[in-house]
Design an enzyme around this catalytic site. Sequence first.
Site, PDB file in Angstrom:
ATOM      1  N   GLU A 164       0.804  -1.225   0.000  1.00  0.00           N
ATOM      2  CA  GLU A 164       0.000   0.000   0.000  1.00  0.00           C
ATOM      3  C   GLU A 164       0.842   1.284   0.000  1.00  0.00           C
ATOM      4  O   GLU A 164       0.689   2.147   0.872  1.00  0.00           O
ATOM      5  CB  GLU A 164      -0.983  -0.018   1.178  1.00  0.00           C
ATOM      6  CG  GLU A 164      -1.976  -1.160   1.069  1.00  0.00           C
ATOM      7  CD  GLU A 164      -3.055  -1.152   2.148  1.00  0.00           C
ATOM      8  OE1 GLU A 164      -3.019  -0.270   3.027  1.00  0.00           O
ATOM      9  OE2 GLU A 164      -3.941  -2.028   2.093  1.00  0.00           O
ATOM     10  N   GLU A 283      -5.055  -8.579  -0.582  1.00  0.00           N
ATOM     11  CA  GLU A 283      -5.777  -8.403   0.675  1.00  0.00           C
ATOM     12  C   GLU A 283      -7.235  -8.093   0.355  1.00  0.00           C
ATOM     13  O   GLU A 283      -7.505  -7.260  -0.508  1.00  0.00           O
ATOM     14  CB  GLU A 283      -5.245  -7.228   1.507  1.00  0.00           C
ATOM     15  CG  GLU A 283      -3.951  -7.445   2.237  1.00  0.00           C
ATOM     16  CD  GLU A 283      -3.565  -6.224   3.062  1.00  0.00           C
ATOM     17  OE1 GLU A 283      -2.361  -6.022   3.236  1.00  0.00           O
ATOM     18  OE2 GLU A 283      -4.457  -5.484   3.525  1.00  0.00           O
TER      19      GLU A 283
END
Length: 509
Positions: A164, A283
């Site tokens: 991220e 995820e």
Amino acid sequence: MEKQIRYQIGNETECSFKNHADYCVGTGRMGLALQQQYQEQLKLVQEQIGFRHIRGHGIFCDDMAIYQEYTDESGSIRAEYNFTYLDMVMDAYQKLGIKPFLELGFMPYKMASGDQTVFYWKGNVTPPKSYEAWSGLVQAVLLHLIERYGREEVVTWPVEVWNEPNLPGFWKDADREEYFRLFQETYYAVKKTDSRFLTGGPAICGVDDVLWLEKFLEFCEAQDLKPDFITRHHYMFEKPEQCGHYSYGALRDPMTALGELKVSREIIDSFETFKGLPMHITEFNTSYSPDSPIHDTTVNAAYVAWLLSKLGDYCESYSYWTFGDIFEEKGVPFTPFHGGFGLVANGTIPKPTFWTFAFFNKLQGRCIHRSDELIVVQKDDGSYCATAWNLCLEQKECLRLYLTLPEKEEEEYCLLTKTVDEAHGNPRKIWHDMGEPSWLSKEETQILKDSAQPVIHTETFCASSCGISFSILLQPNAVVWFQLKKIKKCKDRGYDYFCGEDPAAGTGN
């Protein structure tokens, strides 16, 4: 209140259903794998579900102790590597039959250019002081894994660069150009070790994701980089509100959330160079916070069932975050049911969503029906199995499915169902009724484990010339797996099940 749906399922048609539910699952940082409870939870998950890959943070964090430095006789700083804990973790994964999906991060303190960290366990999220040192670390780890586990095995482990980076909390200033450099240097280091390694990124979440993905692909195209896959994350929660130790929010409309993945797929395919490139969701979950009670509920189980029926339309894989509740992003939890990400609560207690994955793992065969509440497959032996769910985000109502399945032989069949709903396979309710104890006794733990099992029901009936017709009732947010199989008579000589009772009373017909 009961909603009714009727399906006449034919055996001439085959519908598309890409079931990748068991491809990968998430974990907390890698250092947690050294704990006994972590391994017990993963063992349970592998026995019942059997994921093929596992992905988590922190392979380069200081608790793994891989990257070290010393000063030689000339006063120069030299790198050295310590693989003691890495070997323990990877050996444990090998024993449980699961391959790592290697996420490379975070930054070792001695290599980091700054002090910014994330989480309770302080993962460093700054770029390296030296990209040469970073590339050396990447290659050293991969070469060690190759030496220990064999080149032909290790090159099948996917490699993802960072986590991220479009969030300033995970990558200093969310510096896009700096991440692109990190990706490029890492890509070269990995491919130099062995060109067969599958390498990808940018592992972005849903913040400014469209621009990040477009710019990332533009950069790769301009630099003649050829990532083997694209990764992103996907969560289904509105911005939560905090109350004590917990966060609460609304679930997003699932079709709207799924639309974001369609956009990502379209962006990838808009580049001629990258058209058709696999997209991995490394995820996904409902809430993105490990303190959201929604994770422990039957609502979560039904919502995830809906997702698992759809995600394969756009993604090569989708990794549930996470398999267990040994997890410390916001610190050590106070209670066994604290809204952790895991499929398994601490105490090795399966949650309802655990069974969603276990049920989908059994959907192996030719898909003959897929709808918004049901998937049916037919196996090679002619039997059927299915998973059904009753997702109720607004109005709670029961759902009765009337099903007719094709069958030409007028013989006796057994319908076996496994059900998880508010009253069955829901240990959180039992824990609540027990007074929500923070620290469980051995007896309480066993009670919760026992209560976590789905309820099993069977009935027998004969097929007619029109097929096999029956109904299944699903309570609000229930998830049900069923198997329909021809009965093979194995009666022993002289055995009487009814033992002198009226046989008609026990037939169920």
